[in-house]
Design a protein around this motif. Structure first.
Motif, PDB file in Angstrom:
ATOM      1  N   LEU A 251       0.826  -1.202   0.000  1.00  0.00           N
ATOM      2  CA  LEU A 251       0.000   0.000   0.000  1.00  0.00           C
ATOM      3  C   LEU A 251       0.867   1.263   0.000  1.00  0.00           C
ATOM      4  O   LEU A 251       0.523   2.258  -0.656  1.00  0.00           O
ATOM      5  N   GLN A 252       1.988   1.230   0.725  1.00  0.00           N
ATOM      6  CA  GLN A 252       2.881   2.381   0.730  1.00  0.00           C
ATOM      7  C   GLN A 252       3.521   2.581  -0.640  1.00  0.00           C
ATOM      8  O   GLN A 252       3.708   3.729  -1.084  1.00  0.00           O
ATOM      9  N   SER A 276      -7.531   9.468   0.691  1.00  0.00           N
ATOM     10  CA  SER A 276      -6.836   9.728   1.961  1.00  0.00           C
ATOM     11  C   SER A 276      -6.690   8.467   2.794  1.00  0.00           C
ATOM     12  O   SER A 276      -5.734   8.318   3.555  1.00  0.00           O
ATOM     13  N   HIS A 277      -7.644   7.521   2.649  1.00  0.00           N
ATOM     14  CA  HIS A 277      -7.544   6.259   3.396  1.00  0.00           C
ATOM     15  C   HIS A 277      -6.412   5.385   2.865  1.00  0.00           C
ATOM     16  O   HIS A 277      -5.985   4.454   3.541  1.00  0.00           O
ATOM     17  N   VAL A 278      -5.935   5.682   1.666  1.00  0.00           N
ATOM     18  CA  VAL A 278      -4.800   4.940   1.101  1.00  0.00           C
ATOM     19  C   VAL A 278      -3.486   5.581   1.496  1.00  0.00           C
ATOM     20  O   VAL A 278      -2.510   4.893   1.829  1.00  0.00           O
ATOM     21  N   THR A 279      -3.447   6.896   1.494  1.00  0.00           N
ATOM     22  CA  THR A 279      -2.188   7.629   1.729  1.00  0.00           C
ATOM     23  C   THR A 279      -1.951   7.971   3.198  1.00  0.00           C
ATOM     24  O   THR A 279      -0.877   8.475   3.521  1.00  0.00           O
ATOM     25  N   CYS A 280      -2.936   7.727   4.063  1.00  0.00           N
ATOM     26  CA  CYS A 280      -2.781   8.142   5.462  1.00  0.00           C
ATOM     27  C   CYS A 280      -1.714   7.330   6.195  1.00  0.00           C
ATOM     28  O   CYS A 280      -1.204   7.770   7.229  1.00  0.00           O
ATOM     29  N   ASN A 281      -1.378   6.149   5.681  1.00  0.00           N
ATOM     30  CA  ASN A 281      -0.388   5.289   6.341  1.00  0.00           C
ATOM     31  C   ASN A 281       0.945   5.259   5.609  1.00  0.00           C
ATOM     32  O   ASN A 281       1.722   4.311   5.755  1.00  0.00           O
ATOM     33  N   THR A 282       1.216   6.319   4.832  1.00  0.00           N
ATOM     34  CA  THR A 282       2.429   6.323   4.014  1.00  0.00           C
ATOM     35  C   THR A 282       3.685   6.255   4.870  1.00  0.00           C
ATOM     36  O   THR A 282       4.626   5.522   4.564  1.00  0.00           O
ATOM     37  N   ASN A 283       3.711   7.008   5.962  1.00  0.00           N
ATOM     38  CA  ASN A 283       4.914   7.091   6.797  1.00  0.00           C
ATOM     39  C   ASN A 283       4.783   6.299   8.090  1.00  0.00           C
ATOM     40  O   ASN A 283       5.568   6.502   9.026  1.00  0.00           O
ATOM     41  N   CYS A 284       3.787   5.426   8.188  1.00  0.00           N
ATOM     42  CA  CYS A 284       3.552   4.666   9.421  1.00  0.00           C
ATOM     43  C   CYS A 284       4.353   3.368   9.403  1.00  0.00           C
ATOM     44  O   CYS A 284       4.612   2.780   8.352  1.00  0.00           O
ATOM     45  N   THR A 285       4.718   2.924  10.611  1.00  0.00           N
ATOM     46  CA  THR A 285       5.320   1.609  10.757  1.00  0.00           C
ATOM     47  C   THR A 285       4.213   0.561  10.864  1.00  0.00           C
ATOM     48  O   THR A 285       3.029   0.898  10.964  1.00  0.00           O
ATOM     49  N   VAL A 286       4.608  -0.707  10.862  1.00  0.00           N
ATOM     50  CA  VAL A 286       3.610  -1.783  10.925  1.00  0.00           C
ATOM     51  C   VAL A 286       2.815  -1.707  12.214  1.00  0.00           C
ATOM     52  O   VAL A 286       1.584  -1.872  12.208  1.00  0.00           O
ATOM     53  N   ASP A 287       3.476  -1.440  13.327  1.00  0.00           N
ATOM     54  CA  ASP A 287       2.785  -1.414  14.620  1.00  0.00           C
ATOM     55  C   ASP A 287       1.882  -0.198  14.764  1.00  0.00           C
ATOM     56  O   ASP A 287       0.962  -0.196  15.593  1.00  0.00           O
ATOM     57  N   GLU A 288       2.131   0.846  13.984  1.00  0.00           N
ATOM     58  CA  GLU A 288       1.331   2.067  14.100  1.00  0.00           C
ATOM     59  C   GLU A 288       0.010   1.984  13.347  1.00  0.00           C
ATOM     60  O   GLU A 288      -0.892   2.782  13.589  1.00  0.00           O
ATOM     61  N   VAL A 289      -0.127   1.017  12.469  1.00  0.00           N
ATOM     62  CA  VAL A 289      -1.371   0.866  11.701  1.00  0.00           C
ATOM     63  C   VAL A 289      -2.325  -0.007  12.497  1.00  0.00           C
ATOM     64  O   VAL A 289      -2.142  -1.225  12.591  1.00  0.00           O
ATOM     65  N   THR A 290      -3.342   0.590  13.112  1.00  0.00           N
ATOM     66  CA  THR A 290      -4.282  -0.142  13.966  1.00  0.00           C
ATOM     67  C   THR A 290      -5.735   0.114  13.594  1.00  0.00           C
ATOM     68  O   THR A 290      -6.622  -0.448  14.219  1.00  0.00           O
ATOM     69  N   VAL A 291      -5.992   0.957  12.614  1.00  0.00           N
ATOM     70  CA  VAL A 291      -7.373   1.288  12.258  1.00  0.00           C
ATOM     71  C   VAL A 291      -8.013   0.084  11.563  1.00  0.00           C
ATOM     72  O   VAL A 291      -7.434  -0.470  10.613  1.00  0.00           O
ATOM     73  N   PRO A 292      -9.190  -0.357  12.021  1.00  0.00           N
ATOM     74  CA  PRO A 292      -9.847  -1.502  11.363  1.00  0.00           C
ATOM     75  C   PRO A 292     -10.104  -1.215   9.889  1.00  0.00           C
ATOM     76  O   PRO A 292     -10.572  -0.142   9.507  1.00  0.00           O
ATOM     77  N   GLY A 293      -9.783  -2.216   9.057  1.00  0.00           N
ATOM     78  CA  GLY A 293     -10.012  -2.096   7.621  1.00  0.00           C
ATOM     79  C   GLY A 293      -8.989  -1.284   6.874  1.00  0.00           C
ATOM     80  O   GLY A 293      -9.174  -1.002   5.683  1.00  0.00           O
ATOM     81  N   ILE A 299      -9.002  -2.196  -0.415  1.00  0.00           N
ATOM     82  CA  ILE A 299      -8.297  -0.914  -0.484  1.00  0.00           C
ATOM     83  C   ILE A 299      -7.068  -1.030  -1.367  1.00  0.00           C
ATOM     84  O   ILE A 299      -6.774  -0.137  -2.185  1.00  0.00           O
ATOM     85  N   ILE A 300      -6.338  -2.138  -1.216  1.00  0.00           N
ATOM     86  CA  ILE A 300      -5.154  -2.332  -2.059  1.00  0.00           C
ATOM     87  C   ILE A 300      -5.556  -2.436  -3.523  1.00  0.00           C
ATOM     88  O   ILE A 300      -4.914  -1.840  -4.411  1.00  0.00           O
ATOM     89  N   GLU A 301      -6.630  -3.174  -3.794  1.00  0.00           N
ATOM     90  CA  GLU A 301      -7.099  -3.298  -5.178  1.00  0.00           C
ATOM     91  C   GLU A 301      -7.561  -1.943  -5.714  1.00  0.00           C
ATOM     92  O   GLU A 301      -7.301  -1.600  -6.874  1.00  0.00           O
ATOM     93  N   GLN A 302      -8.219  -1.167  -4.860  1.00  0.00           N
ATOM     94  CA  GLN A 302      -8.652   0.166  -5.282  1.00  0.00           C
ATOM     95  C   GLN A 302      -7.458   1.040  -5.644  1.00  0.00           C
ATOM     96  O   GLN A 302      -7.481   1.764  -6.642  1.00  0.00           O
ATOM     97  N   ALA A 303      -6.406   0.972  -4.820  1.00  0.00           N
ATOM     98  CA  ALA A 303      -5.197   1.751  -5.110  1.00  0.00           C
ATOM     99  C   ALA A 303      -4.535   1.276  -6.407  1.00  0.00           C
ATOM    100  O   ALA A 303      -4.051   2.091  -7.205  1.00  0.00           O
ATOM    101  N   GLU A 304      -4.501  -0.046  -6.614  1.00  0.00           N
ATOM    102  CA  GLU A 304      -3.899  -0.576  -7.842  1.00  0.00           C
ATOM    103  C   GLU A 304      -4.670  -0.111  -9.074  1.00  0.00           C
ATOM    104  O   GLU A 304      -4.072   0.252 -10.097  1.00  0.00           O
ATOM    105  N   VAL A 305      -5.995  -0.131  -8.982  1.00  0.00           N
ATOM    106  CA  VAL A 305      -6.813   0.317 -10.111  1.00  0.00           C
ATOM    107  C   VAL A 305      -6.560   1.794 -10.400  1.00  0.00           C
ATOM    108  O   VAL A 305      -6.441   2.203 -11.569  1.00  0.00           O
ATOM    109  N   GLU A 306      -6.453   2.606  -9.345  1.00  0.00           N
ATOM    110  CA  GLU A 306      -6.212   4.032  -9.534  1.00  0.00           C
ATOM    111  C   GLU A 306      -4.830   4.286 -10.140  1.00  0.00           C
ATOM    112  O   GLU A 306      -4.667   5.138 -11.009  1.00  0.00           O
TER     113      GLU A 306
END
Length: 586
Positions: A251-252, A276-293, A299-306
């Protein structure tokens, strides 16, 4: 103490003696002989002895039974005391005072009490052993969910409190281990739940793959804590974390591509906010990503299509973007008065884009590097260009001052004359600074060329050659001025002599008018002050010396001499001599 017949109420006053008397009377009446009588008496005695013997035998058996019962009771008491590990009741078995029945009566309640205590102790042992076996089964994984354990067999030979304490201590250790394992299981389950929530996985189906008891519907104490369950949970957590890491990296990467494409195509902010739901975790580490979904496959497929959609649009906009950067590059060079082949550069960009054998980001990065280098080169030329600007402005003022000095009506009280007078004063001050300004420019230009190992070109012409030409033309002009002054003195002297000889004064001579060279700002479009403000070195100077010119590299031709800058006044020799010829005519 014997009981007499008279004292025995059951015999009704009949005794053996009275019966024997009746028997004697009967025998007397019958006439029994003494032998018969003795025989019958012996028989009676024998029968009495037999009765006594039977009674003694019965009494002996009863006593033996009582003694056996007492011995059994004492043995049972001893076994109970040994099994229970009791020492406070040991002295009871040593009590031998009193009859057998009294001893039995004394020992019976003790044995009964110890039996009850034994039964309670057995229950405690069984309960403790049952829990121990259950926890061991849970730890080993042999006990299935809902399976009942048979009541363990208790060793009744050792029911002491010491043994019970050992089992209870063992149970406590197992309970602590179970608690620790249960906490680990709950932590793993919680981690799996969070990871499933972040990645959009079905928690129920995922966690029940490890063990059915890990479902929320099963009580906490009934959850599997076996080594196999812990191992599977640990492996699942590791796998889910690795999957989460890979999804975040993917995703990053997609977000980085989106940012590059957005920046490439100047995407509006409204469209950026949709992802924004795709780019909000650009600079986050694995442990910092805790938002459900946040890391679902959708989301990954949506980003790939875009990204794919923007890639298709990128090619169509590359020409526009590349030409925009080329315009920016040309503008930097133009403001820095550096000539470049813009047409060739545009054709090269167009051919590269049309070929399709290019990486857009690399092309733009290359152009950005060129722009950066152009800015650095322009910055290194800034000081010299500012001084060139001052020099040109001073030359313009000098040209204006020449025109002003030739104006015969400059001192008339016309409208605005005082303003021109003030400007002339300032212009004279500025013109007097030109030699020093030119010398500084020459020094700085030479230093720049030495540092950069190249000629300082101004709109394609060597600046040093321009300055050299200026100095030469300035010297020529000074010579022309001196020659004009000499001619004027000669003319005045000749007029005085004519007046003395003939008594008449010749008509005044027309003022000498020097030819004015084109202004530096009239070369091309003189209003923009950029690349069109070029010093022309192709103008010619009249006179016997002939034309002078410069090559493109700034070197002076051996057979020619540079022409005058566009912002200086040069007087031709023929024009300078013409007034003298006129004045000499009669």
């Amino acid at each position: 103490m014997a009981v007499t017949s008279s004292e025995n109420p059951l015999l009704g006053g009949i005794t053996c003696g009275s019966l024997l008397q009746q028997l004697q009377i009967i025998w007397d009446e019958i006439g029994e002989s003494d032998e018969e009588r003795d025989k019958m008496l012996l028989q009676l005695e024998q029968e009495c002895l037999d009765v006594y013997k039977r009674k003694v035998d019965q009494a002996s058996k009863s006593r033996a039974l009582l003694l056996q019962s007492l011995a059994d009771s004492r043995a049972e008491l001893a076994r109970l005391l040994v099994a229970l590990g009791e020492k406070s009741l040991v002295d009871i078995q040593d009590q031998s005072s009193g009859t057998i029945k009294e001893q039995l009566v004394a020992i019976a309640p003790v044995v009964e009490q110890l039996c009850k205590q034994k039964e309670e102790r057995i229950k405690e042992f069984a309960n403790t052993l049952l829990q121990v076996q259950k926890i061991r089964g849970e730890i080993s994984g042999t006990l299935k969910l809902g399976e009942q354990i048979e009541t363990p067999v208790v060793d009744e030979e050792d029911l002491s409190l010491k043994k019970l304490d050992e089992y209870q201590l063992q149970l406590q250790e197992l309970q602590r281990e179970k608690s620790d394992r249960l906490q680990k299981v709950l932590d793993f389950v919680s981690t799996v739940h969070d990871l499933c929530a972040v990645m959009g996985l079905d928690f129920f189906s995922t966690i029940t793959e490890v063990h059915p008891s890990l479902n929320d519907s099963v009580g906490v104490q009934s959850k599997s804590i076996s080594d196999g369950t812990l191992s599977k949970l640990s492996g699942m957590v590791i796998g889910l974390k690795e999957d989460k890491k890979m999804r975040l990296q993917k995703l990053q990467e997609l977000a980085a591509q989106l940012y590059d494409l957005w920046n490439l195509m100047d995407t509006p902010m409204e469209e950026l906010n949709l992802f924004s739901h795709v780019t909000c975790n650009t600079n986050c580490t694995v442990d910092e990503v805790t938002v459900p979904g946040a890391l679902t496959l959708d989301i990954i497929e949506q980003a790939e299509v875009e990204v794919e959609r923007l890639d298709q649009l990128k090619a169509s906009k590359m020409k526009e973007i590349a030409f925009k950067k080329q315009i920016e590059l040309e503008d930097i060079y133009s403001r820095a008065h550096i000539e470049i082949d813009s047409a060739a550069a545009r054709e090269k960009i167009l051919a590269l884009i049309d070929s399709g054998n290019f990486e857009p980001l690399e092309l733009l990065a290359d152009m950005d590097n060129k722009i950066l280098k152009a800015k650095e080169e322009a910055l290194s030329r800034k000081d010299i260009l500012e001084r060139v600007e001052k020099w040109m402005s001073a030359c313009e003022e000098e040209s204006w001052l020449e025109d002003y000095n030739r104006d015969e009506n400059r001192y008339n009280s016309s409208r605005g004359a005082h303003l021109n007078l003030k400007r002339a004063e300032k212009a004279r001050i500025l013109v007097n600074k030109i030699p020093a300004l030119v010398d500084t420019l020459v020094a700085k230009t030479k230093a720049w060329e030495q540092d950069h190992d190249m000629s300082f070109m101004y709109d394609g012409v060597s600046l040093l050659a321009m300055l050299d030409e200026y100095n030469m033309l300035r010297q020529d002009r000074e010579e022309e001025k001196r020659r004009q002054r000499d001619q004027k003195r000669f003319h005045e002297q000749h007029a005085t002599e004519q007046e003395a000889m003939f008594g008449s004064r010749p008509s005044p001579v027309r003022p000498l008018v020097a030819k004015k060279v084109i202004s530096p700002r009239s070369n091309g479009s003189a209003t923009n002050g950029t690349a069109t403000r070029r010093l022309s070195l192709n103008s010619q100077q009249s006179g016997g010396s002939g034309p002078r010119s410069l090559s493109r590299d700034g070197k002076r031709d051996s057979s020619t001499r540079p022409a005058a800058p566009v912002n200086y006044v040069a007087i031709a020799k023929e024009d300078a001599a013409s007034p003298v010829q006129v004045s000499a005519s009669p």
